[in-house]
Scaffold this motif. Sequence first.
Motif, PDB file in Angstrom:
ATOM      1  N   VAL A  17       0.827  -1.293  -0.124  1.00  0.00           N
ATOM      2  CA  VAL A  17       0.019  -0.122  -0.114  1.00  0.00           C
ATOM      3  C   VAL A  17       0.944   1.312  -0.223  1.00  0.00           C
ATOM      4  CG1 VAL A  17      -1.774   1.261   1.304  1.00  0.00           C
ATOM      5  CG2 VAL A  17      -1.970  -1.237   1.397  1.00  0.00           C
ATOM      6  N   LYS A  18       0.876   2.080  -0.855  1.00  0.00           N
ATOM      7  CA  LYS A  18       1.477   3.240  -1.131  1.00  0.00           C
ATOM      8  C   LYS A  18       2.979   2.891  -0.922  1.00  0.00           C
ATOM      9  CE  LYS A  18      -1.707   6.584   0.593  1.00  0.00           C
ATOM     10  NZ  LYS A  18      -2.054   7.572   1.401  1.00  0.00           N
ATOM     11  N   ASN A  19       3.521   1.908  -1.819  1.00  0.00           N
ATOM     12  CA  ASN A  19       4.911   1.430  -1.884  1.00  0.00           C
ATOM     13  C   ASN A  19       5.518   0.706  -0.508  1.00  0.00           C
ATOM     14  OD1 ASN A  19       5.008   1.749  -4.868  1.00  0.00           O
ATOM     15  ND2 ASN A  19       5.599   3.777  -4.419  1.00  0.00           N
ATOM     16  N   ARG A  20       4.685   0.394   0.207  1.00  0.00           N
ATOM     17  CA  ARG A  20       5.234  -0.024   1.668  1.00  0.00           C
ATOM     18  C   ARG A  20       4.663  -1.329   1.770  1.00  0.00           C
ATOM     19  NH1 ARG A  20       5.891   4.767   5.874  1.00  0.00           N
ATOM     20  NH2 ARG A  20       6.634   6.400   4.372  1.00  0.00           N
ATOM     21  N   PRO A  21       5.330  -2.299   2.232  1.00  0.00           N
ATOM     22  CA  PRO A  21       4.875  -3.576   2.464  1.00  0.00           C
ATOM     23  C   PRO A  21       4.417  -3.821   3.761  1.00  0.00           C
ATOM     24  CG  PRO A  21       7.371  -3.692   2.808  1.00  0.00           C
ATOM     25  CD  PRO A  21       6.949  -2.246   2.483  1.00  0.00           C
ATOM     26  N   CYS A  37       7.862  -3.197   9.022  1.00  0.00           N
ATOM     27  CA  CYS A  37       9.154  -2.466   9.709  1.00  0.00           C
ATOM     28  C   CYS A  37       9.086  -2.783  10.958  1.00  0.00           C
ATOM     29  CB  CYS A  37       9.065  -0.943   9.627  1.00  0.00           C
ATOM     30  SG  CYS A  37       7.743  -0.334  10.521  1.00  0.00           S
ATOM     31  N   GLU A  38      10.158  -2.443  11.728  1.00  0.00           N
ATOM     32  CA  GLU A  38      10.475  -2.964  13.259  1.00  0.00           C
ATOM     33  C   GLU A  38       9.296  -2.363  14.227  1.00  0.00           C
ATOM     34  OE1 GLU A  38      12.731   0.768  12.146  1.00  0.00           O
ATOM     35  OE2 GLU A  38      12.914  -1.225  11.481  1.00  0.00           O
ATOM     36  N   ARG A  39       8.559  -1.283  13.770  1.00  0.00           N
ATOM     37  CA  ARG A  39       7.688  -0.988  14.853  1.00  0.00           C
ATOM     38  C   ARG A  39       6.445  -1.599  14.711  1.00  0.00           C
ATOM     39  NH1 ARG A  39       8.364   5.185  16.110  1.00  0.00           N
ATOM     40  NH2 ARG A  39      10.810   5.386  15.825  1.00  0.00           N
ATOM     41  N   GLY A  40       6.084  -2.178  13.480  1.00  0.00           N
ATOM     42  CA  GLY A  40       4.930  -2.952  13.510  1.00  0.00           C
ATOM     43  C   GLY A  40       3.625  -2.242  13.443  1.00  0.00           C
ATOM     44  N   TYR A  41       3.498  -1.239  12.902  1.00  0.00           N
ATOM     45  CA  TYR A  41       2.235  -0.536  12.696  1.00  0.00           C
ATOM     46  C   TYR A  41       1.046  -1.369  12.136  1.00  0.00           C
ATOM     47  CZ  TYR A  41       5.361   3.628  13.040  1.00  0.00           C
ATOM     48  OH  TYR A  41       6.359   4.539  13.595  1.00  0.00           O
ATOM     49  N   ILE A  42      -0.110  -0.710  12.610  1.00  0.00           N
ATOM     50  CA  ILE A  42      -1.428  -1.477  12.140  1.00  0.00           C
ATOM     51  C   ILE A  42      -2.060  -0.670  11.544  1.00  0.00           C
ATOM     52  CG2 ILE A  42      -3.428  -2.568  13.179  1.00  0.00           C
ATOM     53  CD1 ILE A  42      -1.183  -4.275  13.765  1.00  0.00           C
ATOM     54  N   LYS A  43      -2.748  -0.861  10.319  1.00  0.00           N
ATOM     55  CA  LYS A  43      -3.477  -0.049   9.363  1.00  0.00           C
ATOM     56  C   LYS A  43      -4.728  -0.767   8.946  1.00  0.00           C
ATOM     57  CE  LYS A  43      -2.814   2.820   5.474  1.00  0.00           C
ATOM     58  NZ  LYS A  43      -1.598   3.637   4.670  1.00  0.00           N
TER      59      LYS A  43
END
Length: 67
Positions: A17-21, A37-43
């Motif tokens: 999504v928007k060039n991010r895995p 990424c290492e922070r593990g955002y939830i979307k």
Amino acid sequence: MKYKNGQLVEPGDVVHVKNRPYTVYSISDTVTLRSMCERGYIKRVFPADIGAYIPRLSPLFAELMPI
């Protein structure tokens, strides 16, 4: 829920999504994604944002309409 190419959307699938895995975390009417990424955002996104749809046709019409 299915991708536009006919494959089922399953938890653990990698999507962009928007060039991010992201990995698919859970599936309902919306899709919950977890960033890689290492922070593990939830979307939370709509199925169309990852190129998917929720098949809502009755079985009779689904046989008549090729996807």
